[in-house]
Design an enzyme around this catalytic site. Sequence first.
Site, mmCIF file in Angstrom:
data_model
loop_
_atom_site.group_PDB
_atom_site.id
_atom_site.type_symbol
_atom_site.label_atom_id
_atom_site.label_comp_id
_atom_site.label_asym_id
_atom_site.label_seq_id
_atom_site.Cartn_x
_atom_site.Cartn_y
_atom_site.Cartn_z
ATOM 1 N N GLU A 1 1.458 -3.849 17.206
ATOM 2 C CA GLU A 1 0.165 -3.616 17.862
ATOM 3 C C GLU A 1 -0.933 -4.512 17.298
ATOM 4 O O GLU A 1 -0.822 -5.017 16.189
ATOM 5 C CB GLU A 1 -0.265 -2.156 17.639
ATOM 6 C CG GLU A 1 0.523 -1.171 18.468
ATOM 7 C CD GLU A 1 0.154 0.267 18.132
ATOM 8 O OE1 GLU A 1 -1.022 0.502 17.798
ATOM 9 O OE2 GLU A 1 1.053 1.121 18.196
ATOM 10 N N ALA B 1 8.928 -4.653 12.280
ATOM 11 C CA ALA B 1 9.264 -5.350 11.033
ATOM 12 C C ALA B 1 10.772 -5.374 10.791
ATOM 13 O O ALA B 1 11.311 -6.388 10.345
ATOM 14 C CB ALA B 1 8.557 -4.669 9.862
ATOM 15 N N THR C 1 0.472 -3.002 8.636
ATOM 16 C CA THR C 1 -0.743 -2.313 8.163
ATOM 17 C C THR C 1 -1.839 -2.410 9.218
ATOM 18 O O THR C 1 -1.990 -3.452 9.863
ATOM 19 C CB THR C 1 -1.247 -2.864 6.813
ATOM 20 O OG1 THR C 1 -2.464 -2.178 6.462
ATOM 21 C CG2 THR C 1 -1.505 -4.360 6.823
ATOM 22 N N HIS D 1 -1.379 1.472 -4.290
ATOM 23 C CA HIS D 1 -1.716 2.897 -4.176
ATOM 24 C C HIS D 1 -0.781 3.795 -4.979
ATOM 25 O O HIS D 1 -0.659 4.979 -4.689
ATOM 26 C CB HIS D 1 -1.715 3.312 -2.696
ATOM 27 C CG HIS D 1 -2.849 2.725 -1.903
ATOM 28 N ND1 HIS D 1 -2.819 2.569 -0.540
ATOM 29 C CD2 HIS D 1 -4.066 2.256 -2.303
ATOM 30 C CE1 HIS D 1 -3.968 2.031 -0.124
ATOM 31 N NE2 HIS D 1 -4.728 1.817 -1.172
ATOM 32 N N GLN E 1 0.850 -1.192 0.000
ATOM 33 C CA GLN E 1 0.000 0.000 0.000
ATOM 34 C C GLN E 1 0.884 1.241 0.000
ATOM 35 O O GLN E 1 0.383 2.354 -0.093
ATOM 36 C CB GLN E 1 -0.859 0.027 1.269
ATOM 37 C CG GLN E 1 -1.805 -1.139 1.388
ATOM 38 C CD GLN E 1 -2.372 -1.219 2.812
ATOM 39 O OE1 GLN E 1 -3.303 -0.534 3.174
ATOM 40 N NE2 GLN E 1 -1.798 -2.083 3.622
ATOM 41 N N ASP F 1 6.306 4.634 -1.402
ATOM 42 C CA ASP F 1 7.654 5.164 -1.160
ATOM 43 C C ASP F 1 8.759 4.517 -1.980
ATOM 44 O O ASP F 1 9.928 4.914 -1.860
ATOM 45 C CB ASP F 1 7.972 5.074 0.344
ATOM 46 C CG ASP F 1 7.819 3.648 0.903
ATOM 47 O OD1 ASP F 1 7.980 2.669 0.144
ATOM 48 O OD2 ASP F 1 7.528 3.528 2.113
ATOM 49 N N ASN G 1 3.390 -7.055 13.413
ATOM 50 C CA ASN G 1 2.980 -5.700 13.787
ATOM 51 C C ASN G 1 3.198 -5.561 15.293
ATOM 52 O O ASN G 1 2.898 -6.502 16.031
ATOM 53 C CB ASN G 1 1.483 -5.517 13.438
ATOM 54 C CG ASN G 1 1.040 -4.067 13.409
ATOM 55 O OD1 ASN G 1 1.299 -3.294 14.331
ATOM 56 N ND2 ASN G 1 0.360 -3.693 12.334
ATOM 57 N N CYS H 1 2.176 20.625 -15.626
ATOM 58 C CA CYS H 1 2.272 19.687 -16.741
ATOM 59 C C CYS H 1 2.998 20.360 -17.911
ATOM 60 O O CYS H 1 2.609 21.456 -18.322
ATOM 61 C CB CYS H 1 0.862 19.264 -17.163
ATOM 62 S SG CYS H 1 0.835 18.247 -18.647
HETATM 63 P P1 NAD Z 1 -1.476 2.846 9.051
HETATM 64 O O1 NAD Z 1 -0.692 4.073 9.376
HETATM 65 O O2 NAD Z 1 -2.944 2.887 9.144
HETATM 66 O O3 NAD Z 1 -0.986 1.664 10.017
HETATM 67 C C1 NAD Z 1 0.372 1.370 10.204
HETATM 68 C C2 NAD Z 1 0.492 0.061 10.955
HETATM 69 O O4 NAD Z 1 1.890 -0.235 11.076
HETATM 70 C C3 NAD Z 1 -0.078 0.105 12.375
HETATM 71 O O5 NAD Z 1 -0.857 -1.054 12.592
HETATM 72 C C4 NAD Z 1 1.170 0.099 13.254
HETATM 73 O O6 NAD Z 1 0.970 -0.588 14.482
HETATM 74 C C5 NAD Z 1 2.163 -0.642 12.390
HETATM 75 N N1 NAD Z 1 3.575 -0.343 12.652
HETATM 76 C C6 NAD Z 1 4.127 0.781 13.146
HETATM 77 N N2 NAD Z 1 5.467 0.657 13.249
HETATM 78 C C7 NAD Z 1 5.764 -0.582 12.790
HETATM 79 C C8 NAD Z 1 6.982 -1.307 12.630
HETATM 80 N N3 NAD Z 1 8.166 -0.760 12.971
HETATM 81 N N4 NAD Z 1 6.921 -2.567 12.144
HETATM 82 C C9 NAD Z 1 5.726 -3.116 11.802
HETATM 83 N N5 NAD Z 1 4.560 -2.487 11.925
HETATM 84 C C10 NAD Z 1 4.574 -1.230 12.404
HETATM 85 O O7 NAD Z 1 -0.941 2.383 7.627
HETATM 86 P P2 NAD Z 1 -1.639 1.557 6.457
HETATM 87 O O8 NAD Z 1 -2.412 0.428 7.026
HETATM 88 O O9 NAD Z 1 -0.586 1.269 5.482
HETATM 89 O O10 NAD Z 1 -2.709 2.572 5.844
HETATM 90 C C11 NAD Z 1 -2.382 3.922 5.564
HETATM 91 C C12 NAD Z 1 -2.500 4.340 4.110
HETATM 92 O O11 NAD Z 1 -1.634 5.484 3.851
HETATM 93 C C13 NAD Z 1 -1.951 3.309 3.172
HETATM 94 O O12 NAD Z 1 -2.450 3.498 1.905
HETATM 95 C C14 NAD Z 1 -0.469 3.651 3.225
HETATM 96 O O13 NAD Z 1 0.286 3.052 2.252
HETATM 97 C C15 NAD Z 1 -0.481 5.164 3.115
HETATM 98 N N6 NAD Z 1 0.769 5.645 3.733
HETATM 99 C C16 NAD Z 1 1.937 5.286 3.095
HETATM 100 C C17 NAD Z 1 3.164 5.606 3.641
HETATM 101 C C18 NAD Z 1 4.407 5.146 2.881
HETATM 102 O O14 NAD Z 1 4.394 5.057 1.646
HETATM 103 N N7 NAD Z 1 5.489 4.797 3.579
HETATM 104 C C19 NAD Z 1 3.234 6.317 4.842
HETATM 105 C C20 NAD Z 1 1.997 6.714 5.475
HETATM 106 C C21 NAD Z 1 0.763 6.338 4.905
HETATM 107 ZN ZN ZN Z 2 -1.475 17.880 -18.835
#
Ligand code: NAD
Ligand code: ZN
Length: 254
Positions: A220, A237, A193, A120, A102, A105, A218, A152
């Site tokens: 949590e 992770a 996630t 995404h 998702q 980055d 995770n 653009c």
């Molecule tokens: P979320 O922020 O809702 O949840 C993050 C989850 O990761 C939580 O359950 C948390 O407990 C867990 N977490 C925190 N630190 C961790 C670690 N060190 N190791 C493992 N788990 C850990 O994120 P989501 O579920 O991905 O949903 C948010 C949406 O926003 C998604 O589409 C996401 O991709 C996007 N988003 C992307 C980025 C990125 O590209 N890095 C950053 C922020 C949000």
């Molecule tokens: Zn254009």
Amino acid sequence: MSIAQLQVVAKKLIESKNSLAFTGAGISVESGIPDFRSSGGLWEKFNPMEYATIDAFKRDPEKVWTMLREMDKVLEAADPNPAHSGLARLEELNLLSGVITQNIDNLHQEGGSQTVVEFHGNARRLVCIKCGQAVAAADARARWQEEFPPRCPNCQQIMKPDVVLFGEPIPAEASSLAMGMAQVASVMLVIGTSAVVAPASYIPVVAKKSGAFIVEINPEDTVLSQEIADLTVRGKAGELVPALVEQIESLLSK
Ligand code: NAD
Ligand code: ZN
């Protein structure tokens, strides 16, 4: 972290013919990119529901670009962590058929993963919502002194990162690929996630319904922990994935 749990996961992955990882923002937290829950991060300053929606972008792209510019700084500074490279190693060992992420980055690719489905999108590209023209975010960034927000080159519309904002549909190809992969997976590692952003949150549910063994990594509890996960490993992770790879390599060398 429990070594016994990791041994179970290691054996599952070795025995499974088709394993997948499904990742979210948590896998990149140790790379310095805050998830939606981290305190003191970007998302405390900019409410995603106010800044990360397609309606907000269409209404006031300049305002949304104040957030995007700060996000770009965070993303540009981030490097893959041992969780990203650990998943790449599992793929190299033929124990993982790919990663559905998702995240926007690009860190799975930078960490060495070959098969990455970006549910995404990816912030390394900018796209014009009017004419479809795409440019590299790095090229636009290099010209920010002269032109901000970036426009653009074709029609002068303000560009949008090629990511799925709230209220936008999932790219059709990524969606069908991800759902198809989830249906045939026998093991799914669900890493970092909260699984509350739909439709991405259906992916582990689809895998579970198709018979996959679901492992949640995770620190949590999440909505998946009770009903969907067959095994939950609590911890970060960046520590657990390399520890898992170590277990696997030691089992394989026996
Ligand atoms: P979320 O922020 O809702 O949840 C993050 C989850 O990761 C939580 O359950 C948390 O407990 C867990 N977490 C925190 N630190 C961790 C670690 N060190 N190791 C493992 N788990 C850990 O994120 P989501 O579920 O991905 O949903 C948010 C949406 O926003 C998604 O589409 C996401 O991709 C996007 N988003 C992307 C980025 C990125 O590209 N890095 C950053 C922020 C949000
Ligand atoms: Zn254009």
